[in-house]
Design a protein around this motif. Structure first.
Motif, short mmCIF file in Angstrom:
data_model
loop_
_atom_site.label_atom_id
_atom_site.label_comp_id
_atom_site.label_asym_id
_atom_site.label_seq_id
_atom_site.Cartn_x
_atom_site.Cartn_y
_atom_site.Cartn_z
N GLN A 348 51.13 -1.03 51.58
CA GLN A 348 51.33 -0.40 52.90
C GLN A 348 50.33 -0.92 53.94
OE1 GLN A 348 54.04 1.16 52.61
NE2 GLN A 348 53.90 1.12 50.35
N ASN A 349 49.49 -1.89 53.57
CA ASN A 349 48.47 -2.39 54.51
C ASN A 349 49.07 -2.93 55.81
OD1 ASN A 349 46.23 -1.69 53.06
ND2 ASN A 349 45.82 -3.74 52.24
N ALA A 350 50.13 -3.74 55.68
CA ALA A 350 50.73 -4.33 56.87
C ALA A 350 51.32 -3.25 57.77
CB ALA A 350 51.80 -5.34 56.47
N ALA A 351 51.99 -2.26 57.17
CA ALA A 351 52.56 -1.16 57.96
C ALA A 351 51.47 -0.34 58.63
CB ALA A 351 53.44 -0.28 57.05
N ALA A 352 50.33 -0.18 57.93
CA ALA A 352 49.22 0.58 58.51
C ALA A 352 48.63 -0.15 59.71
CB ALA A 352 48.15 0.81 57.45
N LEU A 353 48.52 -1.48 59.61
CA LEU A 353 48.03 -2.26 60.74
C LEU A 353 48.96 -2.13 61.94
CD1 LEU A 353 46.07 -4.27 62.01
CD2 LEU A 353 47.40 -6.12 60.96
N ASP A 354 50.27 -2.14 61.67
CA ASP A 354 51.24 -2.00 62.75
C ASP A 354 51.12 -0.62 63.41
OD1 ASP A 354 53.68 -2.77 64.26
OD2 ASP A 354 54.58 -1.12 63.13
N LEU A 355 50.92 0.42 62.60
CA LEU A 355 50.75 1.77 63.15
C LEU A 355 49.46 1.87 63.96
CD1 LEU A 355 51.59 4.74 63.42
CD2 LEU A 355 50.42 5.17 61.23
N ALA A 356 48.37 1.32 63.43
CA ALA A 356 47.10 1.36 64.16
C ALA A 356 47.23 0.65 65.51
CB ALA A 356 46.00 0.72 63.32
N ARG A 357 47.94 -0.49 65.51
CA ARG A 357 48.15 -1.23 66.76
C ARG A 357 48.92 -0.38 67.77
NH1 ARG A 357 52.22 -5.01 68.63
NH2 ARG A 357 51.30 -6.66 69.92
N GLU A 358 49.93 0.32 67.30
CA GLU A 358 50.74 1.19 68.17
C GLU A 358 49.88 2.30 68.78
OE1 GLU A 358 54.13 4.55 67.34
OE2 GLU A 358 54.39 2.60 66.34
N LEU A 359 49.03 2.92 67.95
CA LEU A 359 48.18 4.02 68.43
C LEU A 359 47.11 3.52 69.40
CD1 LEU A 359 47.68 5.98 65.07
CD2 LEU A 359 49.31 6.47 66.92
N ARG A 360 46.54 2.35 69.11
CA ARG A 360 45.53 1.79 70.00
C ARG A 360 46.11 1.43 71.35
NH1 ARG A 360 43.29 -1.75 64.91
NH2 ARG A 360 41.66 -0.30 64.22
N ARG A 361 47.33 0.90 71.35
CA ARG A 361 47.97 0.57 72.63
C ARG A 361 48.29 1.81 73.44
NH1 ARG A 361 51.59 -4.83 72.81
NH2 ARG A 361 49.94 -6.25 72.11
N ALA A 362 48.34 2.96 72.76
CA ALA A 362 48.55 4.23 73.46
C ALA A 362 47.24 4.80 73.99
CB ALA A 362 49.23 5.23 72.53
N GLY A 363 46.13 4.07 73.76
CA GLY A 363 44.85 4.50 74.29
C GLY A 363 43.99 5.28 73.33
N LEU A 364 44.39 5.39 72.08
CA LEU A 364 43.61 6.14 71.10
C LEU A 364 42.59 5.24 70.42
CD1 LEU A 364 46.52 8.18 69.46
CD2 LEU A 364 44.77 9.06 71.02
N GLN A 365 41.49 5.86 69.98
CA GLN A 365 40.46 5.15 69.22
C GLN A 365 40.79 5.32 67.74
OE1 GLN A 365 36.47 6.32 70.20
NE2 GLN A 365 35.54 5.14 68.55
N VAL A 366 41.02 4.21 67.07
CA VAL A 366 41.56 4.27 65.70
C VAL A 366 40.72 3.40 64.77
CG1 VAL A 366 43.57 3.75 64.25
CG2 VAL A 366 43.88 4.67 66.57
N GLU A 367 40.43 3.95 63.58
CA GLU A 367 39.80 3.19 62.50
C GLU A 367 40.84 2.95 61.41
OE1 GLU A 367 37.27 0.93 60.65
OE2 GLU A 367 36.56 2.00 62.45
N LEU A 368 40.87 1.74 60.86
CA LEU A 368 41.88 1.37 59.87
C LEU A 368 41.26 1.29 58.49
CD1 LEU A 368 44.78 0.35 59.26
CD2 LEU A 368 43.95 -1.97 59.79
N GLY A 369 41.89 1.98 57.53
CA GLY A 369 41.42 1.95 56.15
C GLY A 369 41.99 0.77 55.38
N ASP A 370 42.07 0.90 54.07
CA ASP A 370 42.58 -0.17 53.22
C ASP A 370 43.30 0.44 52.03
OD1 ASP A 370 42.36 -2.32 50.94
OD2 ASP A 370 41.96 -3.37 52.82
N GLY A 371 44.44 -0.15 51.68
CA GLY A 371 45.25 0.39 50.59
C GLY A 371 44.62 0.30 49.23
N SER A 372 43.54 -0.49 49.10
CA SER A 372 42.86 -0.58 47.82
C SER A 372 42.01 0.64 47.53
CB SER A 372 41.99 -1.84 47.78
OG SER A 372 40.95 -1.75 48.75
N PHE A 373 41.76 1.48 48.56
CA PHE A 373 40.97 2.69 48.36
C PHE A 373 41.82 3.76 47.67
CE2 PHE A 373 38.55 1.73 52.57
CZ PHE A 373 37.88 0.68 51.94
N ARG A 374 41.20 4.53 46.80
CA ARG A 374 41.85 5.74 46.29
C ARG A 374 41.96 6.75 47.44
NH1 ARG A 374 42.05 6.16 40.71
NH2 ARG A 374 40.90 4.55 39.57
N VAL A 375 42.95 7.65 47.32
CA VAL A 375 43.17 8.62 48.39
C VAL A 375 41.91 9.45 48.64
CG1 VAL A 375 44.48 10.66 49.09
CG2 VAL A 375 45.66 8.73 48.03
#
Length: 427
Positions: A348-375
């Motif tokens: 889901q890493n690529a989809a997460a990057l796409d979502l983060a990009r969408e939120l950042r373009r909306a003016g939000l401050q976003v930190e992106l995690g990594d799918g290798s992390f446990r929940v």
């Protein structure tokens, strides 16, 4: 081999604290723009005589605290010269005003600056050898209204607005008039006479100041000297009618716009170039060194350093102290991102990057995690970095319904992707 560290009196500014510094600077720029101030950037070092002539040789800044060196000539055609890291910025701004003939426009110059200054003094809380100031100056020919008390009141009202918009509560404005260049000699003579029998009972610095520059005695912060200072003549008793009228007009304008203040007849500030209005904004959360910012009018500074008559008024605020005050009030500006996007699984890493990009373009401050992390790890990291976490697993990608948890409230909800920006903007 020893580990290299920052030099004493300097420090590294690290995240997340730098977010708070950015908030302070962005707020200052926004407020200054509303008052039609424009940014000026002067060199970080100047000829030493700019400060000895402009600030005053008997001030503590010039006599004790400047970083000065002899810049050797690089060629036979050059002369060596004494240079100094700027200990304050007003003299540099006025030098630039003169050098670039800004007065020939016939208009007021409303200029602000943000940057480091340097003084060799004992480091303590909120006071460093490399420190940061935000300041502004209003300067121009008398025909542009630069001597008007309205200019003083406008600057003070702007500062009250800035502190309010920064979220600094409980500030206090303290005012005084130190009179004109013709008032000062009468008052200095009275001070010198009053100190003849009292100076020897005061600190070593005051004994020296009593001879070289009696006005600086009023700057003394030594507790044992305060009763003597309180007994000295007050400058208000030595002002001429023009100076009294000027100060009364400043106070009347502040009254009219609802800015509260106190008059302190001992407030003189530590620089020789001040005339008439001097002021400080203080805050109880800073302890004994409680000044957030200060400034005053300097009607003769331009002429002192070789320029035309150009009355002015300005201020400098210690950004280090502003940040300390905001931290003391538990301000969260710049501390936490709006969201931590956590992909569940590396697929889901690529989809997460796409979502983060969408939120950042909306003016939000976003930190992106990594799918290798446990929940569990994603939640632990997200709680440190952001107000909310957005989980993005395979089901969320397919359905467009995302899982969002608000760390402060402890609430976890399902949110349609189309509504996600709105939900993340909510407190």
């Amino acid at each position: 081999m020893s580990t290299l560290k920052a030099v004493r009196g300097t420090r590294d500014l690290l995240p997340p604290e730098t977010g708070l510094w950015n908030f302070v600077e962005e707020t200052a720029r926004r407020v200054f723009a509303r008052y039609n101030f424009w940014e000026i950037r002067t060199p970080i070092f100047e000829e030493t005589q700019l400060f000895t002539r402009g600030v005053g040789e008997e001030t503590d800044i010039v006599s004790k605290e400047m970083y000065t060196w002899e810049d050797r000539a690089r060629a036979q055609s050059e002369k060596s010269q004494s240079l100094t890291l700027r200990p304050e910025n007003t003299a540099g701004v006025v030098r630039a005003y003169i050098e670039h003939k800004l007065g020939e426009t016939g208009l007021l110059q409303k200029l602000y600056y943000i940057g480091p200054q340097f003084r060799r003094e004992r480091p303590q809380k909120g006071r460093y050898r490399q420190f940061y100031q935000i300041g502004a100056e209003v300067i121009g020919p008398p025909s542009a209204g630069s001597e008007s008390p309205l200019r003083d009141a406008e600057v003070l009202e702007m500062l009250a607005t800035l502190l309010d918009e920064l979220g600094i509560h409980g500030w206090k404005l303290v005012l005084n008039s130190v009179g004109s260049s013709s008032d000062r000699p009468r008052y200095v003579a009275a001070l010198r006479e009053a100190l003849q029998d009292k100076a020897l009972q005061m600190c070593v610095d005051c004994q020296r100041r009593a001879e070289t520059n009696p006005l600086r005695v009023l700057d003394c912060k030594v507790p044992e000297d305060q009763p003597i200072i309180e007994s000295l003549p007050k400058i208000a008793d030595y002002l001429d009618e023009d100076s009294r009228a000027h100060f009364a007009a400043v106070c009347a304008a502040l009254d009219a716009c609802g800015v509260k203040y106190e008059v302190n007849p001992r407030l003189v500030r530590g620089l020789d170039y001040y005339t008439r209005t001097t002021f400080e904004f203080t805050h109880g959360g800073l302890g004994a060194q409680n000044a957030l910012l200060g400034g005053g009018r300097y009607d003769g500074l331009s002429e002192v350093i070789g320029g035309p008559k150009a009355p002015g008024i300005g201020f400098a605020m210690g950004e280090d102290r502003l940040v300390l005050t905001l931290q003391a009030q538990a301000a969260q500006h710049g501390k936490l991102a709006d969201a931590y996007v956590a992909p569940v699984g590396e697929a889901q890493n690529a989809a997460a990057l796409d979502l983060a990009r969408e939120l950042r373009r909306a003016g939000l401050q976003v930190e992106l995690g990594d799918g290798s992390f446990r929940v569990k790890k994603s939640f632990e990291i997200g709680n440190k970095l952001a107000r909310k976490i957005v989980l993005l697993g395979e089901d969320e990608v397919k359905s467009g319904i995302l899982t969002v948890k608000d760390f402060a409230k402890g609430e976890q909800v399902k949110v349609a992707r189309a509504e996600l920006v709105t939900v993340l903007r909510q407190g």
